[in-house]
Design an enzyme around this catalytic site. Structure first.
Site, PDB file in Angstrom:
ATOM      1  N   GLU A 312       0.855  -1.207   0.000  1.00  0.00           N
ATOM      2  CA  GLU A 312       0.000   0.000   0.000  1.00  0.00           C
ATOM      3  C   GLU A 312       0.879   1.242   0.000  1.00  0.00           C
ATOM      4  O   GLU A 312       0.716   2.147   0.821  1.00  0.00           O
ATOM      5  CB  GLU A 312      -0.921  -0.026   1.224  1.00  0.00           C
ATOM      6  N   CYS A 407     -10.471   0.343   8.195  1.00  0.00           N
ATOM      7  CA  CYS A 407      -9.796   1.602   8.492  1.00  0.00           C
ATOM      8  C   CYS A 407     -10.467   2.800   7.830  1.00  0.00           C
ATOM      9  O   CYS A 407     -10.624   3.857   8.445  1.00  0.00           O
ATOM     10  CB  CYS A 407      -8.337   1.531   8.088  1.00  0.00           C
TER      11      CYS A 407
END
Lengths: 646, 646
Positions: A312, A407
C-alpha cells in the site's frame, strides 16, 4: 484570538455530515457490537468487555482491533462537539468505563496483548500495532473529552501516555525504539496540546528522532524475541527492508515519500507538528521536501496517493499507473492532515489547495451517496472485469460494504465530522480563509471577539461572500485556488485589488474601512468570484501512464467518463482538446452538479475482430459526457476513466 | 515417406545454433557442475552422484533440480543428432551411468526424494514436480538415444515409465492422480512413439482424462498427507484453486486458456498428441478452441503468452497489458510445441503462422546476440526504472545471466537445436513447407527417396526458392504467411497460380511437369516471393492496453522503438500512420536487418514541469526509428516500446 466554534451551514457538506451521523456512525456502532449481518464479526467491544472482566470469552479480531472503537469514539467526539449523536453518549461512556476497568495499574491497555499474550507486551513494536492502538485511543480521548469533559477518558489517555513516556526513551531501562505503524507521535502531540504536559511532546519527538537510527531497532527487537512473528505466530527471518515503515533513514534525511502511504503521511504530519512546536528547521526542511515530492511527483490528479497495492505504498517519481493504483482513502485523509499541519507554519496556498483537491475528489468519492458503501482503493479507472488480472484484483469497480480491516470508513467519519477546522485559521492578527465551505465561525480573545459568515457556491460555483462582524484583525487573507485563472474581488459593488502573496489575497482592513455598517457593526467585507472554467488538464510528460491523454477539471472537481453516459470500452474514446466544454446541470443521489460535454470520437474495429490487423480502427464522431469524479459509481455498474485519449 | 534428416543451411539460424553449441550448452554444463561463478550453485549433477553413491553430501537445489540436467541432455541429444558437441558425449554417458546406478530396482529415480524424503515418494504430485522431472528425463532419453543408440539411457527411461504406468491408473492399488506440473503426458507419448509400447500412451491418456475429476485429487492427496507442504515443510491449508494447474475442469471441457501458461501449453500439446494418436474428436475440439482462444484473444503481438506474473499465468480475453506482462520464454516455446502438434492433424496455416510469430519474436528476443544473457520474462515495453514499482519488478530491462530456476535457456537450447523439425511435414503424399528456413532435407520410403533444398531470405526478405530432386509426391504445399498480402509463384520464370486452401498453396506435380530436368532428375519447383511490406498493425479495439496505438511489423518480424535510436521517455512519441515506412539496412551483433523509419512527433512539456497543467504539451516533428524486436536490448541499456501512440 482563538476560534471557538465553527458551524458548517452549506447543503453540500451538511449532506455528507448527515451520512456520517445517520448511516456511518450508527452502522459502525452495530459493527463494533457484532450486531450486523457481516460475515466476520468485529468483536472489538466484546474484547474490551472481556478485558474488563465484564464478559467471558477470548480475544478475536486483528492485532489492532482496539483501534476500531477508538476511531469511532474520536468521530463521536467531533459529532458531540456539534451537539449531534447525543443518544450515543451514554453508550460510549459505558465502554469507556470498561476500558478504565481493563486498564492496568501502570496504565497499560491493549486487549490483544492483555488477553492473548501479556508476556509479549512491547516486544514487537514492528508488527504488533501496540503503539498505534494507543495513539488512536489517545486521539479519541482528546476529542471525546473536548466534547464531554468526561474526566475518565482523559485519565485513561494520560495514564496510557504516561506509561509510554516512561517506557520509551534514551534513559537506561527504557526501550529505545519506535512503532511499526506511526500514529502515537501524532497522538502524543495532540495530548500535549490539550494538557500542556511536555513529556508527551518530548516522547513524540524521541520517536521521530530515533527512527532510522543504526543498528535498526526492528532487527534488534526481532533478535531479542528470537524472530517470533506476532502475525504468523512462528519464527520468521529478521526483517530487512524498512522503507515500508519509513525507518530506512533518519526522518530528517527523508526527502522522497516512500513506503506504506498511510504510515508515511501520519509520520510526516507528526514531523510537521513537532517542527512547529519545537521550531525545528531541519525537520521543517524534510517536511517541505516530502510535501513537494508527493504533490509534484507522486500524487494522482484526484489527490490519491500510494501507487501500488504492494505494501500500500509509494513507488517512485512520475510513476502514476491508472490501472493498478492503490490511492487508499486513509492515505488521502492523512495527506490532508499533513497539508493542514504545514499550513499552520506556512501560509502558502499549495497546502490548502492539496486539502481541497484530496477532499473533493478522492475522499468524497470514497463514499456512496447513500453512505452505505465505501472505496478503500480509489480507482483511477474502473473496468469490472479488470480485477480478473491479479495485479488489479485490489481495484474494485463498485464500493464495498465494510471491510474486516475497517480503516477507511471510520477515518472518513473522523475527517468529515471535524471538517470545520480546515476552513479558517487565525495567525499573526490575520484571518485566513483556506477552504470555501459555507459556515459561521466565532473567534474570541481577552480583548474581544468577532464572527465570520461565509456563503460559498463550491464546488459547483466559485462565488463566495464573506461577512465579518466586529472584526479586530489586520487583514482577511483568502486563498486563490491554484485552478483559478480569473477572479474578482468586490466590496459593496466596487472592485478591489488585494495584495497577493504565496497564493493568498490579503484584504487589509484599512483598505475597506469605508464599508463599515455601524448599525450592525459589520464589514460587508467581500464578494469574490473565483471563475470556474472547465478545462483540459495534461500530466507532466514524464508520466508514462497519462501520455497522449487529458483529464477534464472544473474548479476543485476532477471529472471522469462513466460507461452509463458514454459507451462500453471507454478506452476507445478520444476527446478533441480544442472542443468547447459545455456545462449541463445534473443530480446524482441528491447532489447537484454540472455535467460537461465535449466533442470527440469513438473507435471501433474495421474488420471481423482479429486480435491484430492492418486495418486501422474506424472513427465515429460522438459527444463525450463527463461527470464529477466524486459522484462516479452511484448509478449502473460499469466502466470509468479519468484520463481520456486526445 | 519419412523425413530422415534435415540440415539448416542459412546463416540466420546457423548463427543462433552456434550460440547454443558454443555458448549455452558449455556454459550450462559448467552450471550443472557448479563450475561457474554464479552466486547460487546448481548442484544438479552432484545430487545425481550422491544418489548414485559416487559422492558424499546432501541434496541441494530446487525440488525439480533433476530436470536441469535432463533438459541439457535432451538438447545435447539434438546437437549430437547433427554431429555436434561430440566432446560432451563421454561426459553425458558418465552421468547417465550415475543415473543408472541411482535408479532403484523398481525404476524410481528422483534425487530430491531419494536423498531427502524417500518415505514421501508420490505423496505430493501437486507440488513436488516428481512426474515433471520424470517426464524431462524421458524426453531427454529419447533424444539422446536417437542420437547415440545408448541403450542404458533408453532402459532408464523405460524402467521409470514402466514404474509410472504401474503406479498410476484406475486399477485397485494404483494412484488415481496426476501431476501438478504437466510434462509426463508429453514425455510418455514421445516414448510410446519411440518404442510402440502402448502402456505409455494409455497412461498419458489416463493422466489427461483424470485431470479435473471430482473430488479433486490435489485435495484428497493433501488430506492423506495431513496438509504437509513439500515447499514450506509445514502443514498448510488444503489447496483450493486448481485453475493454476489446469485441474479446475475436465480437459475436454477446457476451452479458454487459464492458469500457469507453461503448464497449460505443455498439457495442450499432450492433448493434441493424444487426440491425433487416439483419433479423439472431443479432445481435438478442446484443443482447437484453446488454440484459438490463445492466439485470437490472449497472445501478445510478439507471440508471448501469460499476461501476469501472478502464477505466471493467463488472465482473460483481450487483457494484454504491456507494462506488467509475463510472456515467459518457456511459454512461447510451449506454444510452438502446441501449434506443431495441431499442425500434424490439420494443415491450416494458422498453426505454422503462430510458430513463426513466436519463434522470430519472443523466442529469439530472449537471447542476447552473444548468447550470454537471457530474458525469462519478455517485456513488451522496457523502462529501466519501471521495476521500482513492485507490480513490474519481474520485468527486467536487460537480459539476465542465468537464473537459479533455470528453465528458459535450456528450453531455448532444446528448441533451437531441434528447429529443423518445424520446417517440413509429409502427409497424405504431400510435402508441406511450414517454415521458410534455408535447409536441405531428405525423405525416404520403401519405394524411394527425395531431397528438398530451400533457400529463404526470411526474416529479412520473402524470397524463397525450393528445389526438389526425385520428388514422387502429389504436391508441394507452401504456407502463405498470414502477414503476406501479395505474393508471386514462378517456375522457370513463368507465373503459376497454385490452389490455395487453409492458407497453403498447393503446387501440384502435374501442373509443373514441364519443368523437369532429366539430366539432374530435379524439379526446379518454385520461386516464391512473399512480398514483405512494412505495415502498421492495430490491436482489436477490445484491447485496452493498445488503444490509440500501433505496432510496426514487416513479414514475420515485430518492430519496436529503442531509446538509443530515438529519445528518452519513448511514451512521448507518436507515429503518423499515413507516413511511409522506409527501410534502411542495419546490423546488430552480427545480425543483418532492415531498420524502419516513419514520420511522427515528440511531445514535451510546455511549462515549468508541473505535475498537472492546463498547458497542452508541445509537439515537435521527428523521425521514429524502429528496429526488429528480436534484436532489442543488444546495445545501450534503455527504454523500449512495441506499441506506439498514433
Amino acid at each position: 484570538m482563538k476560534l471557538t466554534n465553527t458551524a458548517i451551514t452549506g447543503d453540500f457538506f451538511k449532506k455528507y455530515y448527515s451520512l456520517i451521523i445517520n448511516e456511518l456512525m450508527p452502522y459502525q456502532w452495530d459493527v463494533l457490537n457484532d450486531k450486523t449481518d457481516a460475515a466476520e464479526k468485529s468483536h472489538a467491544i466484546e474484547n474490551i468487555k472481556i478485558a474488563a472482566g465484564a464478559s467471558k470469552g477470548e480475544f478475536s479480531g486483528m492485532l489492532f482491533q482496539d483501534s476500531d472503537f477508538a476511531k469511532w469514539l474520536e468521530a463521536l467526539g467531533y459529532c458531540l462537539q456539534k451537539g449531534d449523536l447525543q443518544n450515543f453518549r451514554a453508550k460510549a461512556d459505558e465502554i469507556i468505563n470498561y476500558i478504565a476497568q481493563a486498564q492496568e495499574a501502570d496504565g497499560y491497555f491493549n486487549t490483544y496483548f492483555q488477553l492473548t499474550a501479556p508476556e509479549r507486551k512491547f516486544t514487537n513494536l514492528h508488527e504488533a500495532h501496540e503503539l498505534y492502538c494507543a495513539g488512536h485511543l489517545i486521539e479519541a480521548a482528546a476529542a471525546y473529552y473536548e466534547a464531554t469533559k468526561n474526566e475518565q477518558v482523559l485519565s485513561i489517555a494520560q495514564k496510557l501516555a504516561d506509561l509510554i513516556c516512561s517506557r520509551f526513551g534514551e534513559e537506561p531501562g527504557q526501550i529505545r525504539g519506535y512503532a511499526g505503524h506511526q500514529e502515537i507521535e501524532l497522538a502524543l502531540i495532540k495530548l500535549y496540546e490539550l494538557t500542556n504536559n511536555e513529556n508527551y511532546l518530548k516522547t513524540a519527538c524521541f520517536f521521530l528522532d530515533e527512527r532510522g537510527a543504526e543498528p535498526n531497532f526492528f532487527i534488534e527487537e526481532a533478535k531479542k524475541r528470537g524472530g517470533f512473528s506476532e502475525w504468523s505466530k512462528r519464527t520468521e527471518r529478521y526483517p530487512s527492508d524498512f522503507t515500508y515503515n519509513q525507518a530506512h533513514k533518519r526522518v530528517r534525511e527523508q526527502f522522497e515519500a516512500k513506503g506504506h502511504a498511510v504510515r508515511a503521511v501520519y509520520m510526516y504530519t507528526a514531523m510537521a507538528e513537532a517542527a512547529r512546536l519545537t521550531n525545528d528547521a531541519t525537520l521543517l526542511n524534510a517536511c517541505e521536501k516530502l510535501f513537494d515530492n508527493i504533490t509534484q511527483k507522486q500524487m494522482y490528479i484526484t489527490g490519491g496517493i500510494g501507487q501500488t497495492n504492494h505494501g500500500e505504498a509509494f513507488t517512485y517519481d512520475y510513476d502514476l499507473p491508472n490501472d493498478i493504483n492503490y490511492s487508499e482513502t486513509c492515505a488521502s485523509i492523512g495527506l490532508i492532515f499533513f497539508a493542514h499541519s504545514m499550513l499552520k507554519m506556512n501560509k502558502n496556498s499549495k497546502y490548502a489547495d492539496t486539502i481541497e483537491l484530496a477532499l473533493y475528489n478522492t475522499v468524497l468519492s470514497s463514499v456512496q451517496t447513500d453512505g452505505k458503501r465505501y472505496f478503500y482503493v480509489n480507482p483511477m479507472e474502473a473496468v469490472p472485469e479488470n480485477n480478473q488480472n491479479p495485479a488489479r484484483a485490489h481495484v474494485k469497480a463498485v464500493r464495498q460494504k465494510w471491510h474486516v480491516c475497517a480503516c477507511c470508513p471510520p477515518n472518513l467519519a473522523r475527517l468529515l465530522a471535524s471538517l470545520e477546522k480546515y476552513i479558517y485559521m487565525w495567525d499573526d492578527n490575520i484571518l485566513y480563509i483556506n477552504q470555501y465551505i459555507s459556515s459561521v465561525a466565532n473567534f474570541e480573545s481577552d480583548s474581544g471577539h468577532f464572527k465570520v459568515e461565509m456563503q460559498s457556491g463550491f464546488p459547483n460555483s466559485g462565488e463566495v461572500s464573506v461577512c465579518v462582524k466586529s472584526f479586530a484583525g489586520e487583514a482577511v487573507a483568502l486563498r486563490i485556488p491554484a485552478w483559478c485563472k480569473n477572479y474578482t474581488f468586490t466590496m459593496s459593488g466596487n472592485a478591489i485589488k488585494p495584495e497577493i502573496k504565496d497564493g493568498y489575497a490579503y484584504v487589509k482592513i484599512p483598505d475597506i474601512k469605508g464599508n463599515f455598517d455601524a448599525s450592525t457593526d459589520t464589514f460587508d467585507i467581500l464578494r469574490v468570484n473565483f471563475i470556474m472554467e472547465p478545462e483540459f488538464i495534461y500530466a507532466n510528460t514524464a508520466v508514462r501512464a497519462d501520455a497522449g491523454k487529458t483529464c477534464v477539471k472544473r474548479g476543485p472537481l476532477v471529472y471522469c467518463l462513466e460507461e452509463t453516459d458514454n459507451i462500453h470500452n471507454l478506452h476507445n474514446l478520444s476527446v478533441n482538446t480544442k472542443s468547447d466544454l459545455i456545462l449541463k446541470p445534473g443530480n446524482i443521489g441528491g447532489f447537484d452538479f454540472y455535467a460537461i460535454t465535449a466533442d470527440g470520437f469513438a473507435e471501433s474495429a474495421s474488420d471481423k475482430g482479429e486480435l491484430y490487423t492492418s486495418n486501422e480502427p474506424i472513427r465515429e464522431d460522438m459527444k463525450l459526457n463527463f461527470v464529477p469524479y466524486f459522484l462516479w459509481g452511484n448509478r449502473q455498474r460499469g466502466e470509468m476513466i479519468c484520463w481520456v485519449r486526445r
